[in-house]
Scaffold this motif. Sequence first.
Motif, PDB file in Angstrom:
ATOM      1  N   GLY A   1       0.700  -1.533   0.001  1.00 16.72           N
ATOM      2  CA  GLY A   1       0.013  -0.252  -0.230  1.00 16.72           C
ATOM      3  C   GLY A   1       0.737   0.882  -0.295  1.00 16.72           C
ATOM      4  N   GLY A   2      -0.099   2.452  -0.634  1.00 19.66           N
ATOM      5  CA  GLY A   2       1.134   3.559  -0.563  1.00 19.66           C
ATOM      6  C   GLY A   2       1.403   4.065  -1.530  1.00 19.66           C
ATOM      7  N   HIS A   3       0.889   3.872  -2.759  1.00 19.31           N
ATOM      8  CA  HIS A   3       1.814   4.116  -3.596  1.00 19.31           C
ATOM      9  C   HIS A   3       1.099   4.772  -4.551  1.00 19.31           C
ATOM     10  N   TYR A   4       1.196   5.396  -5.346  1.00 15.33           N
ATOM     11  CA  TYR A   4       0.854   6.437  -6.039  1.00 15.33           C
ATOM     12  C   TYR A   4       1.458   6.852  -7.569  1.00 15.33           C
ATOM     13  N   ARG A   5      -0.461   7.149  -8.338  1.00 21.05           N
ATOM     14  CA  ARG A   5       0.480   7.648 -10.077  1.00 21.05           C
ATOM     15  C   ARG A   5      -0.148   8.690  -9.830  1.00 21.05           C
ATOM     16  N   PHE A   6       0.512   9.549 -11.050  1.00 20.43           N
ATOM     17  CA  PHE A   6       0.146  11.114 -10.995  1.00 20.43           C
ATOM     18  C   PHE A   6       0.097  11.510 -13.050  1.00 20.43           C
ATOM     19  N   HIS A   7      -0.638  12.076 -12.907  1.00 22.44           N
ATOM     20  CA  HIS A   7      -0.556  12.695 -14.742  1.00 22.44           C
ATOM     21  C   HIS A   7       0.100  14.370 -14.251  1.00 22.44           C
ATOM     22  N   ILE A   8       1.333  14.440 -14.561  1.00 25.41           N
ATOM     23  CA  ILE A   8       1.826  15.581 -14.660  1.00 25.41           C
ATOM     24  C   ILE A   8       1.621  16.666 -16.795  1.00 25.41           C
ATOM     25  N   SER A   9       1.465  17.323 -16.444  1.00 28.14           N
ATOM     26  CA  SER A   9       1.702  18.474 -17.655  1.00 28.14           C
ATOM     27  C   SER A   9       2.674  18.076 -18.615  1.00 28.14           C
ATOM     28  N   ALA A  10       2.921  18.325 -19.976  1.00 28.00           N
ATOM     29  CA  ALA A  10       3.441  18.180 -20.913  1.00 28.00           C
ATOM     30  C   ALA A  10       4.776  19.191 -20.343  1.00 28.00           C
ATOM     31  N   ASP A  11       4.719  19.996 -19.656  1.00 22.51           N
ATOM     32  CA  ASP A  11       6.159  20.453 -19.337  1.00 22.51           C
ATOM     33  C   ASP A  11       6.544  20.494 -17.627  1.00 22.51           C
ATOM     34  N   GLY A  12       5.825  19.326 -17.227  1.00 25.09           N
ATOM     35  CA  GLY A  12       6.815  18.619 -15.977  1.00 25.09           C
ATOM     36  C   GLY A  12       6.500  19.615 -15.347  1.00 25.09           C
ATOM     37  N   ARG A  13       5.590  20.192 -15.272  1.00 27.01           N
ATOM     38  CA  ARG A  13       4.955  21.994 -13.690  1.00 27.01           C
ATOM     39  C   ARG A  13       3.531  21.173 -13.570  1.00 27.01           C
ATOM     40  N   THR A  14       2.850  20.434 -13.860  1.00 26.17           N
ATOM     41  CA  THR A  14       1.429  20.415 -13.049  1.00 26.17           C
ATOM     42  C   THR A  14       0.214  19.362 -12.788  1.00 26.17           C
ATOM     43  N   VAL A  15       0.034  19.143 -11.495  1.00 25.87           N
ATOM     44  CA  VAL A  15      -0.512  17.982 -11.582  1.00 25.87           C
ATOM     45  C   VAL A  15      -1.674  17.528 -12.197  1.00 25.87           C
ATOM     46  N   GLU A  16      -2.083  17.182 -12.952  1.00 21.90           N
ATOM     47  CA  GLU A  16      -3.527  17.364 -13.820  1.00 21.90           C
ATOM     48  C   GLU A  16      -4.137  16.222 -13.055  1.00 21.90           C
ATOM     49  N   LYS A  17      -3.612  15.432 -12.387  1.00 19.57           N
ATOM     50  CA  LYS A  17      -4.793  14.362 -11.903  1.00 19.57           C
ATOM     51  C   LYS A  17      -3.613  13.613 -10.770  1.00 19.57           C
ATOM     52  N   ARG A  18      -4.608  13.133  -9.340  1.00 20.44           N
ATOM     53  CA  ARG A  18      -3.126  12.202  -8.578  1.00 20.44           C
ATOM     54  C   ARG A  18      -4.634  10.927  -8.113  1.00 20.44           C
ATOM     55  N   GLU A  19      -3.607   9.956  -8.062  1.00 19.76           N
ATOM     56  CA  GLU A  19      -4.710   8.567  -7.815  1.00 19.76           C
ATOM     57  C   GLU A  19      -3.045   7.730  -6.810  1.00 19.76           C
ATOM     58  N   GLN A  20      -4.772   7.814  -5.571  1.00 13.10           N
ATOM     59  CA  GLN A  20      -4.327   7.092  -4.991  1.00 13.10           C
ATOM     60  C   GLN A  20      -4.126   5.332  -4.911  1.00 13.10           C
ATOM     61  N   LEU A  21      -2.927   4.499  -5.100  1.00  8.80           N
ATOM     62  CA  LEU A  21      -2.776   3.268  -5.782  1.00  8.80           C
ATOM     63  C   LEU A  21      -3.474   2.231  -4.251  1.00  8.80           C
ATOM     64  N   SER A  22      -3.860   2.795  -3.548  1.00 11.61           N
ATOM     65  CA  SER A  22      -4.963   2.235  -2.548  1.00 11.61           C
ATOM     66  C   SER A  22      -5.675   3.046  -1.378  1.00 11.61           C
ATOM     67  N   GLY A  23      -6.148   2.142  -0.067  1.00  9.61           N
ATOM     68  CA  GLY A  23      -6.738   2.641   0.767  1.00  9.61           C
ATOM     69  C   GLY A  23      -5.846   2.690   1.159  1.00  9.61           C
ATOM     70  N   ALA A  24      -4.843   2.616   1.960  1.00  9.81           N
ATOM     71  CA  ALA A  24      -4.237   1.972   3.433  1.00  9.81           C
ATOM     72  C   ALA A  24      -2.664   1.778   3.381  1.00  9.81           C
ATOM     73  N   CYS A  25      -1.950   2.494   3.955  1.00  9.71           N
ATOM     74  CA  CYS A  25      -0.519   1.381   4.412  1.00  9.71           C
ATOM     75  C   CYS A  25      -1.063  -0.175   4.158  1.00  9.71           C
ATOM     76  N   LEU A  26      -0.558  -0.609   3.885  1.00  6.78           N
ATOM     77  CA  LEU A  26      -0.006  -2.224   3.805  1.00  6.78           C
ATOM     78  C   LEU A  26       1.179  -2.836   3.156  1.00  6.78           C
ATOM     79  N   ASP A  27       2.066  -3.256   4.542  1.00  3.92           N
ATOM     80  CA  ASP A  27       3.150  -3.979   4.505  1.00  3.92           C
ATOM     81  C   ASP A  27       2.655  -5.952   4.371  1.00  3.92           C
ATOM     82  N   LEU A  28       3.447  -6.070   3.090  1.00  5.57           N
ATOM     83  CA  LEU A  28       3.078  -7.729   3.697  1.00  5.57           C
ATOM     84  C   LEU A  28       4.318  -8.659   4.381  1.00  5.57           C
ATOM     85  N   ASP A  29       4.668  -9.364   4.976  1.00  4.90           N
ATOM     86  CA  ASP A  29       6.108  -9.547   5.222  1.00  4.90           C
ATOM     87  C   ASP A  29       6.380 -11.337   3.559  1.00  4.90           C
ATOM     88  N   ARG A  30       6.890 -11.217   3.212  1.00  6.70           N
ATOM     89  CA  ARG A  30       7.131 -12.009   2.557  1.00  6.70           C
ATOM     90  C   ARG A  30       7.876 -13.363   2.494  1.00  6.70           C
TER      91      ARG A  30
END
Length: 269
Positions: free
Chosen positions: A178-207
Amino acid sequence: MRLPLVSLFAALSLSVGSAAQAADNAPPPQVEAWPLQQTGAVGTSIFFQDRAAARATDALLARFDGKPPEGLIGWIVVPNGEDQLVRFLIGDPSAPLPGYDILVDKNGRAGAVIEATGAALPDDQAVRYFARNTAASGIGQLRCAARYNAVVLDDPDGDGWLVWLLASTTDANKVPMGGHYRFHISADGRTVEKREQLSGACLDLDRRQSGQNGQPVGLVTNVIVAPQPLEIHVFLSLLNRLPIYVAAGDKLWGVQGALIREIDTSQRR
């Protein structure tokens, strides 16, 4: 498992404050989910870029006796055919300059550390760096790791950038699910067009809990922000060399590297 080297990451990684901050009580919004084949391809690209940055980091530290050279402000990874060119940057963050180049081949082998030539960073490379920093400045509330790694790819659906902020760890047995993000950023690299939280909460699993009779079997998680596995599950499967079983959209899915398949549970009791 990628183990970020503390000395270099203390200087260059994306510091996001205290780890394991809780999100508010509102459920996270649904995120964009691509067709399964595209999801597998994007997750694979994330893995290759992240691996290249890690291997180049190792090579740079080895070249400088375990310490990062002075003046580094970050790095970018530039596709170079089937290989990846990792460029460690120097100078002012508003006008980054190439400092050291390391080519990492398709098998993850890092080449020699080369002092970069040329007085300026090409515009298309500079905006990768700006996009990375723009995403880091907008990470938001859910922060599941003290430091995050960044991956920047061309947006296949537009002229901008996709930036992932990946929760990282130095614990070989921990898998930050958990805790990973995906951002859509403008072509000039300066503006966040969309921010997406890829999980509902933190989650660490043990191998160590993924085994059966001492042999690794797989990891199990669920997704509430999409009806299917996401590219982050492909990345984590490749990174940890383990299948990941994902409950999403009232279905059970198996993620084995880039291959995502629905698992038939109708005959199970």
